[in-house]
Design a protein around this motif. Structure first.
Motif, PDB file in Angstrom:
ATOM      1  N   ASP A 296       0.829  -1.205   0.000  1.00  0.00           N
ATOM      2  CA  ASP A 296       0.000   0.000   0.000  1.00  0.00           C
ATOM      3  C   ASP A 296       0.866   1.258   0.000  1.00  0.00           C
ATOM      4  OD1 ASP A 296      -2.721   1.250   0.300  1.00  0.00           O
ATOM      5  OD2 ASP A 296      -1.820   1.986   2.158  1.00  0.00           O
ATOM      6  N   ALA A 297       2.015   1.172   0.671  1.00  0.00           N
ATOM      7  CA  ALA A 297       2.920   2.316   0.769  1.00  0.00           C
ATOM      8  C   ALA A 297       3.812   2.451  -0.454  1.00  0.00           C
ATOM      9  CB  ALA A 297       3.780   2.179   2.019  1.00  0.00           C
ATOM     10  N   GLY A 298       3.830   1.440  -1.315  1.00  0.00           N
ATOM     11  CA  GLY A 298       4.716   1.472  -2.469  1.00  0.00           C
ATOM     12  C   GLY A 298       6.174   1.318  -2.092  1.00  0.00           C
ATOM     13  N   VAL A 299       6.427   0.485  -1.075  1.00  0.00           N
ATOM     14  CA  VAL A 299       7.772   0.321  -0.526  1.00  0.00           C
ATOM     15  C   VAL A 299       8.205  -1.135  -0.656  1.00  0.00           C
ATOM     16  CG1 VAL A 299       9.104   0.353   1.627  1.00  0.00           C
ATOM     17  CG2 VAL A 299       7.573   2.246   1.096  1.00  0.00           C
ATOM     18  N   ASP A 300       9.445  -1.351  -1.063  1.00  0.00           N
ATOM     19  CA  ASP A 300       9.984  -2.711  -1.113  1.00  0.00           C
ATOM     20  C   ASP A 300      10.426  -3.128   0.280  1.00  0.00           C
ATOM     21  OD1 ASP A 300      11.038  -4.884  -3.174  1.00  0.00           O
ATOM     22  OD2 ASP A 300      12.581  -4.639  -1.624  1.00  0.00           O
ATOM     23  N   LYS A 301      10.301  -4.406   0.580  1.00  0.00           N
ATOM     24  CA  LYS A 301      10.649  -4.880   1.919  1.00  0.00           C
ATOM     25  C   LYS A 301      12.124  -4.688   2.249  1.00  0.00           C
ATOM     26  CE  LYS A 301      10.588  -9.644   0.139  1.00  0.00           C
ATOM     27  NZ  LYS A 301       9.877 -10.957   0.272  1.00  0.00           N
ATOM     28  N   SER A 302      12.962  -4.556   1.242  1.00  0.00           N
ATOM     29  CA  SER A 302      14.381  -4.303   1.468  1.00  0.00           C
ATOM     30  C   SER A 302      14.645  -2.874   1.938  1.00  0.00           C
ATOM     31  CB  SER A 302      15.177  -4.565   0.186  1.00  0.00           C
ATOM     32  OG  SER A 302      14.809  -3.631  -0.829  1.00  0.00           O
ATOM     33  N   GLU A 303      13.650  -2.003   1.798  1.00  0.00           N
ATOM     34  CA  GLU A 303      13.832  -0.592   2.144  1.00  0.00           C
ATOM     35  C   GLU A 303      13.501  -0.269   3.599  1.00  0.00           C
ATOM     36  OE1 GLU A 303      12.606   2.322  -1.107  1.00  0.00           O
ATOM     37  OE2 GLU A 303      11.377   0.564  -1.592  1.00  0.00           O
ATOM     38  N   VAL A 304      12.875  -1.193   4.318  1.00  0.00           N
ATOM     39  CA  VAL A 304      12.499  -0.911   5.707  1.00  0.00           C
ATOM     40  C   VAL A 304      13.763  -0.711   6.536  1.00  0.00           C
ATOM     41  CG1 VAL A 304      11.333  -1.776   7.773  1.00  0.00           C
ATOM     42  CG2 VAL A 304      10.354  -2.203   5.502  1.00  0.00           C
ATOM     43  N   ASP A 305      13.832   0.421   7.220  1.00  0.00           N
ATOM     44  CA  ASP A 305      15.028   0.817   7.948  1.00  0.00           C
ATOM     45  C   ASP A 305      14.887   0.621   9.457  1.00  0.00           C
ATOM     46  OD1 ASP A 305      17.562   2.105   8.360  1.00  0.00           O
ATOM     47  OD2 ASP A 305      16.501   3.953   8.849  1.00  0.00           O
ATOM     48  N   VAL A 306      13.694   0.891   9.976  1.00  0.00           N
ATOM     49  CA  VAL A 306      13.441   0.809  11.418  1.00  0.00           C
ATOM     50  C   VAL A 306      12.068   0.189  11.639  1.00  0.00           C
ATOM     51  CG1 VAL A 306      13.173   2.098  13.582  1.00  0.00           C
ATOM     52  CG2 VAL A 306      14.855   2.855  11.890  1.00  0.00           C
ATOM     53  N   ILE A 307      11.974  -0.655  12.654  1.00  0.00           N
ATOM     54  CA  ILE A 307      10.697  -1.248  13.074  1.00  0.00           C
ATOM     55  C   ILE A 307      10.427  -0.844  14.508  1.00  0.00           C
ATOM     56  CG2 ILE A 307       9.492  -3.410  13.623  1.00  0.00           C
ATOM     57  CD1 ILE A 307      11.299  -4.762  11.474  1.00  0.00           C
ATOM     58  N   ASN A 308       9.206  -0.412  14.785  1.00  0.00           N
ATOM     59  CA  ASN A 308       8.744  -0.329  16.174  1.00  0.00           C
ATOM     60  C   ASN A 308       7.729  -1.450  16.339  1.00  0.00           C
ATOM     61  OD1 ASN A 308       6.560   0.754  18.297  1.00  0.00           O
ATOM     62  ND2 ASN A 308       8.555   1.596  18.817  1.00  0.00           N
ATOM     63  N   GLY A 309       8.112  -2.460  17.088  1.00  0.00           N
ATOM     64  CA  GLY A 309       7.288  -3.656  17.175  1.00  0.00           C
ATOM     65  C   GLY A 309       6.217  -3.589  18.238  1.00  0.00           C
TER      66      GLY A 309
END
Length: 425
Positions: A296-309
């Motif tokens: 939905d965000a138009g983002v590849d999973k390789s681009e995720v930089d930070v997660i708040n779980g």
């Protein structure tokens, strides 16, 4: 229509800080808001600690009229009104004129259980034939939509004003719902957030389920241990977080500061099928939610930089990390930085997603990633998937790029929102 949506205001009422400045300092320094509560000990609770915002009585007068304060006995309403009003002010917005609402501004402010102390007080009066003593505001304090109704009247919002409720996913779900309304051109601004009452009548059921830590009553700040091998259950918490979402065009037109952009999100349920249940998430649904949010965000999973779980300090933390790893296809030092706010505030239940979104967004403003408290002894199943350097124990200097924030709630419901540092295109 698919308009860009940005965050222009934040408000917070958390166990470790009421107001943005206090909350930020606590997050920066890893200061816990979890304390011992004599009331819980007197009632025979196994877990006698909790995270509860400290509200000075005089402070309420800045947010409520004398009439509203009369008989006010709902901690959730207090937390939510304070956080929501502060977010509106932080965005540089004014309350609507008294004769006409602001048709372009709306509210989606969620809760789990609202006004339980007021409800208990009301039941006592009714059972003792004193129903006439209930007062004029007992209904609005105990109806689920009471928090959005209070805020709607205070701010004068004339667009959609409503309350959502999806257990621990409530706050993150509300961000996505508000984003979708603005995207669709149905509103220019949406105040989104969530709150939760505090006290034994909220926390008692969890204590009875034996999912709260009982061996840290003398050492409360060490009790909430997300991702830790010695985690023994979540610490109950309460509070509220709030955000002003706004169309980019509206924000630019009025010269508003922008914390970050909301790129997209997804909401789903595991249907309590497979390994999913009322209290446990279906891993397939969790991974699907993460991937659909990225799509939905138009983002590849390789681009995720930070997660708040979500990461509540239970046995499910290792499962959550595995779900992130499998959904993103990333392990070791390639795994994104990941943190959780619960080590400092406990599990704020319906308020957790919004409190954690505010913490996440503050990282953009300050160019850092907050640390994780009480997980020096990382769970071995987590270490098998993630290099320890990706789980900072203290705050580090790092301006986040693409950030994923997820929440998972009772009933096997999931929500994941994707933020990004705002950039002109």
């Amino acid at each position: 229509m698919n308009r860009r949506v940005v965050v222009t205001g934040l408000g917070i009422c958390a166990p470790n800080g009421v107001g943005l400045a206090n909350f930020y300092e606590s997050m920066l320094n890893g200061s816990s808001g979890i304390t011992f509560h004599q009331e819980l000990a007197d009632l025979g609770f196994g877990c006698q600690i909790a995270g509860k915002p400290e509200i000075r009585e005089g402070l309420k007068e800045s947010y409520f009229t004398s009439l509203q304060l009369r008989g006010l006995n709902s901690s959730g309403v207090v937390y939510g009104v304070m956080a929501g009003t502060d977010a509106w002010k932080d965005a540089g917005l004014e309350k609507a004129d008294k004769d006409q609402p602001d048709w372009d501004s709306g509210i989606i402010f969620g809760t789990g259980i609202l006004g339980i102390d007021k409800l208990r007080e009301s039941i006592h009066l009714i059972d003792n034939n004193n129903a006439r003593r209930l007062g004029s505001n007992s209904v609005m304090q105990t109806m689920a939509s009471g928090i959005s109704a209070y805020l709607g009247g205070i701010l004068g919002c004339g667009n959609q004003v409503t309350t959502n409720s999806s257990a621990c996913a409530t706050g993150t779900e509300g961000v996505i719902m508000g984003m979708e309304r603005i995207r669709a051109g149905k509103a220019e601004r949406m105040l989104v957030g969530s709150c939760n009452d505090s006290g034994p009548y909220i926390w008692g059921g969890f204590d009875a389920m034996r999912i709260l830590p009982f061996n840290y009553n003398d050492n409360p700040q060490e009790a909430s241990r997300p991702m830790s091998a010695s985690a023994s259950g979540f610490v109950p918490g309460s509070g509220a977080g709030a955000m002003v979402l706004e169309s980019l065009s509206s924000a630019l037109e009025r010269g508003a500061k922008i914390y970050a952009e909301v790129l997209g999100g997804a909401i789903n349920s595991g249907g309590q099928r497979g390994v999913g249940s009322m209290t446990a998430p279906n891993s397939l649904a969790v991974q699907k939610c993460i991937l659909e949010a990225l799509m939905d965000a138009g983002v590849d999973k390789s681009e995720v930089d930070v997660i708040n779980g979500h990461l509540t300090a239970t046995s499910k933390d290792a499962d959550e990390i595995r779900n992130w790893s499998e959904a993103l296809g990333r392990t070791g030092v390639d795994f994104p930085f990941i943190n959780t706010t619960k080590g400092l505030v406990g599990h704020c239940l319906a308020a957790s997603g919004s409190v954690e979104c505010v913490a996440s967004l503050l990282q953009y403003r300050e160019g850092l990633v907050f640390g994780n408290r009480n997980c020096q002894d990382l769970h071995p199943e987590i270490l098998a998937l993630v290099d320890a350097s990706r789980i900072p124990l203290t705050t580090i200097s790092h301006t986040p790029g693409i950030m994923a924030k997820a929440s998972f709630g009772f009933g096997d419901v999931n929500a994941c929102v994707i933020f990004n540092d705002y950039k002109e295109k």
